[in-house]
Scaffold this active site. Sequence first.
Site, PDB file in Angstrom:
ATOM      1  N   GLU A 104      -4.530  -7.292  14.855  1.00 30.86           N
ATOM      2  CA  GLU A 104      -4.104  -5.936  14.476  1.00 30.86           C
ATOM      3  C   GLU A 104      -5.302  -4.979  14.570  1.00 30.86           C
ATOM      4  OE1 GLU A 104      -2.483  -4.680  10.390  1.00 30.86           O
ATOM      5  OE2 GLU A 104      -0.627  -5.034  11.468  1.00 30.86           O
ATOM      6  N   HIS A 154      -3.459 -33.642  16.099  1.00 31.42           N
ATOM      7  CA  HIS A 154      -2.270 -34.387  16.526  1.00 31.42           C
ATOM      8  C   HIS A 154      -1.217 -33.472  17.122  1.00 31.42           C
ATOM      9  CE1 HIS A 154      -3.445 -38.339  14.936  1.00 31.42           C
ATOM     10  NE2 HIS A 154      -4.179 -37.608  14.116  1.00 31.42           N
ATOM     11  N   GLU A 177      10.541  -4.591   4.569  1.00 26.50           N
ATOM     12  CA  GLU A 177      10.635  -5.987   4.116  1.00 26.50           C
ATOM     13  C   GLU A 177      10.354  -6.087   2.621  1.00 26.50           C
ATOM     14  OE1 GLU A 177       8.912  -4.802   6.629  1.00 26.50           O
ATOM     15  OE2 GLU A 177       9.238  -6.018   8.423  1.00 26.50           O
ATOM     16  N   LYS A 198       8.971  -0.732  14.123  1.00 26.05           N
ATOM     17  CA  LYS A 198       9.522  -0.464  12.786  1.00 26.05           C
ATOM     18  C   LYS A 198      10.562   0.649  12.881  1.00 26.05           C
ATOM     19  CE  LYS A 198       5.351  -1.212   9.971  1.00 26.05           C
ATOM     20  NZ  LYS A 198       4.357  -0.553   9.137  1.00 26.05           N
ATOM     21  N   LYS A 243       0.837  -1.192   0.000  1.00 29.98           N
ATOM     22  CA  LYS A 243       0.000   0.000   0.000  1.00 29.98           C
ATOM     23  C   LYS A 243       0.883   1.257   0.000  1.00 29.98           C
ATOM     24  CE  LYS A 243      -3.728   2.205   2.554  1.00 29.98           C
ATOM     25  NZ  LYS A 243      -4.673   2.131   3.662  1.00 29.98           N
ATOM     26  N   GLY A 257      -4.839  -2.292   5.009  1.00 29.90           N
ATOM     27  CA  GLY A 257      -3.988  -3.390   4.545  1.00 29.90           C
ATOM     28  C   GLY A 257      -4.629  -4.752   4.745  1.00 29.90           C
ATOM     29  N   ARG A 258      -5.114  -5.023   5.958  1.00 30.52           N
ATOM     30  CA  ARG A 258      -5.638  -6.363   6.248  1.00 30.52           C
ATOM     31  C   ARG A 258      -7.038  -6.586   5.672  1.00 30.52           C
ATOM     32  NH1 ARG A 258      -4.762  -3.073  10.399  1.00 30.52           N
ATOM     33  NH2 ARG A 258      -6.447  -2.460  11.801  1.00 30.52           N
TER      34      ARG A 258
HETATM   35  O1  F6P Z   1       3.203  -3.648   9.877  1.00 28.25           O
HETATM   36  C1  F6P Z   1       1.848  -3.636   9.688  1.00 28.25           C
HETATM   37  C2  F6P Z   1       1.427  -3.076   8.371  1.00 28.25           C
HETATM   38  O2  F6P Z   1       1.360  -1.703   8.445  1.00 28.25           O
HETATM   39  C3  F6P Z   1       0.097  -3.705   8.019  1.00 28.25           C
HETATM   40  O3  F6P Z   1      -0.971  -3.075   8.560  1.00 28.25           O
HETATM   41  C4  F6P Z   1       0.168  -3.720   6.531  1.00 28.25           C
HETATM   42  O4  F6P Z   1      -0.764  -4.627   6.060  1.00 28.25           O
HETATM   43  C5  F6P Z   1       1.586  -4.125   6.300  1.00 28.25           C
HETATM   44  O5  F6P Z   1       2.289  -3.432   7.305  1.00 28.25           O
HETATM   45  C6  F6P Z   1       2.154  -3.871   4.948  1.00 28.25           C
HETATM   46  O6  F6P Z   1       2.087  -2.547   4.556  1.00 28.25           O
HETATM   47  P1  F6P Z   1       2.256  -2.123   3.044  1.00 28.25           P
HETATM   48  O7  F6P Z   1       1.150  -2.731   2.271  1.00 28.25           O
HETATM   49  O8  F6P Z   1       2.196  -0.630   3.039  1.00 28.25           O
HETATM   50  O9  F6P Z   1       3.595  -2.626   2.566  1.00 28.25           O
END
Ligand code: F6P
Length: 539
Positions: free
Chosen positions: A359, A390, A219, A503, A213, A273-274
């Site tokens: 979250e 199991h 990452e 972060k 987003k 995001g979620r």
């Molecule tokens: O670390 C949490 C978060 O902000 C989530 O809410 C989001 O889904 C994810 O990081 C990834 O964010 P982006 O889509 O901006 O890379």
Amino acid sequence: MPEKKYSARYPTDLPAWQKLKKHYREDMHGKPIGGLFSRDKNRTDRFSAQGADIHLDYSKNLLSANTVKHLLALAKQAKVTEAVDGMFAGEKINSTENRSVLHVALRAKISDQVALNVNGVMDIWKVLTAMESFADRIHGGELRGSTGKKLTNIVNIGIGGSDLGLVMATRALRHYWLAGMRFYEVSNVDGTQFADLQEQLDPEATLFVVCSKTFTTLETMTNAQAAREWMSEKLGEAAIASHFVAASTNHEAMDKFGVHPEFRFGFWEWVGGRYSIWSAVGLALILMIGMENFRSMLDGARRMDQHFRQSTHAENIPVLMALMGVWYNNFAGASSHAILPYDNRLERFPAFLQQMQMESNGKSVRLDGKPVKTETGMVIWGEAGSNAQHSFYQLLHQGTRTVPVDFILPAQSSGATQKQQDLAIANCLAQSEALMDGFSLDEAGGDPHRVHRGSRPSSTLLMPELSPSTLGQLVALYEHKVFVEGVIWGVNSFDQWGVELGKRLANGLIPAASKQATYTGSNRSTDALLRKVSQLKDS
Ligand code: F6P
């Protein structure tokens, strides 16, 4: 202001809350769930509901007609209907980020008139059409890799909401993958996923979908950069434009990365995001299952939205599930909730729900900025079917804690033999029966180690089969469940400030972790660990 409208009162001050407290203490605490069946022949019917194709049997819960009556009163007093109307109307109910919350618009039809006046909403259908035509061109071979090979390896690079829902749905719908297509995902920052993938990926047939987003997430940007370097090394820099597409709201950053303008798919700030699987974040899924199936998933979610908006609370699956969540959490003292799907294709569903629920509702401050006075989001965990049996079911059956569970059960097999799915059905039903009925000391021949005390609550969500439509329904169901719980607690289920501090600190620690600088922070444990890490790296 939404915070005034929707969290005017603490739930603990509502009359229904006080009644529920008393009711639990005086009428329900310690009551065997099995006994509730003997007193009411119609219990299964009374405590069942249907939403679209999903049937909820919640009769195996610690609930009486009075419990439900008080819980429904709580929903009314907490103004759940008003909050739901506010969301669908596009009000800025995500007040800490000053945003509307409109994932529901992503699966609506224009004729549903969901918040059409909110900026961007009228573009939803254009983006869907653009994704459809892109996917058609990839599938038809009109768009190919830089050397002319068909693009059949789809790699989603994203994390959190830009990974979990997409990966969960792509695996769940494995049965619907188009012939010859392969799906992979890269999310974690340590780089091992991509390192392992490189061994099996043919670069000429690989399309990376960078999903973010913000397009700034450490990452995702690190992994996207690694993929870019790999592709450039294998096929040359000119290949980047044919092998990278992106889903994001940040056009400037996509420019910088070199994503071809024709291969960018946008969404909007009001898609959390979620809650974003319905947007351009679903691009890799569309590439795997085709647009027709994706539209069927959207339609399934829309059917659940309609059920959520139109049914009375007493018949409303998301509302009932939210109320049970509040009941176990705030009155019966449960601290975790297990999600147990009996179809291995749903193996990532518990992980997806962890983000969605924890979250969203892992909050201690209300919309109005005041501290909550009661527990909020529970710990969510789970695993698919008999793998879970199991593993941790021992604790569910004989442990000291009460863990309410949701069993998710498709009647038909999603791609294996029905004979095997029948085994899954038998196992699922056996587990909910064992949890509730237990095994007495008499039955155990006097051996206390074999006793199952029983009376452990569960709900069963039954569906005809795991399909794009029922998956859409299931996801929308939980989205709404989480929202209703948040409304009752008065928290904002749509922000996630709690992930920001870590972060920021991580960014500050990168130079010290990579030995380019010494640690300048004040945490002595971190300092000692960094020194130890440094020694271990040199050993
Ligand atoms: O670390 C949490 C978060 O902000 C989530 O809410 C989001 O889904 C994810 O990081 C990834 O964010 P982006 O889509 O901006 O890379």
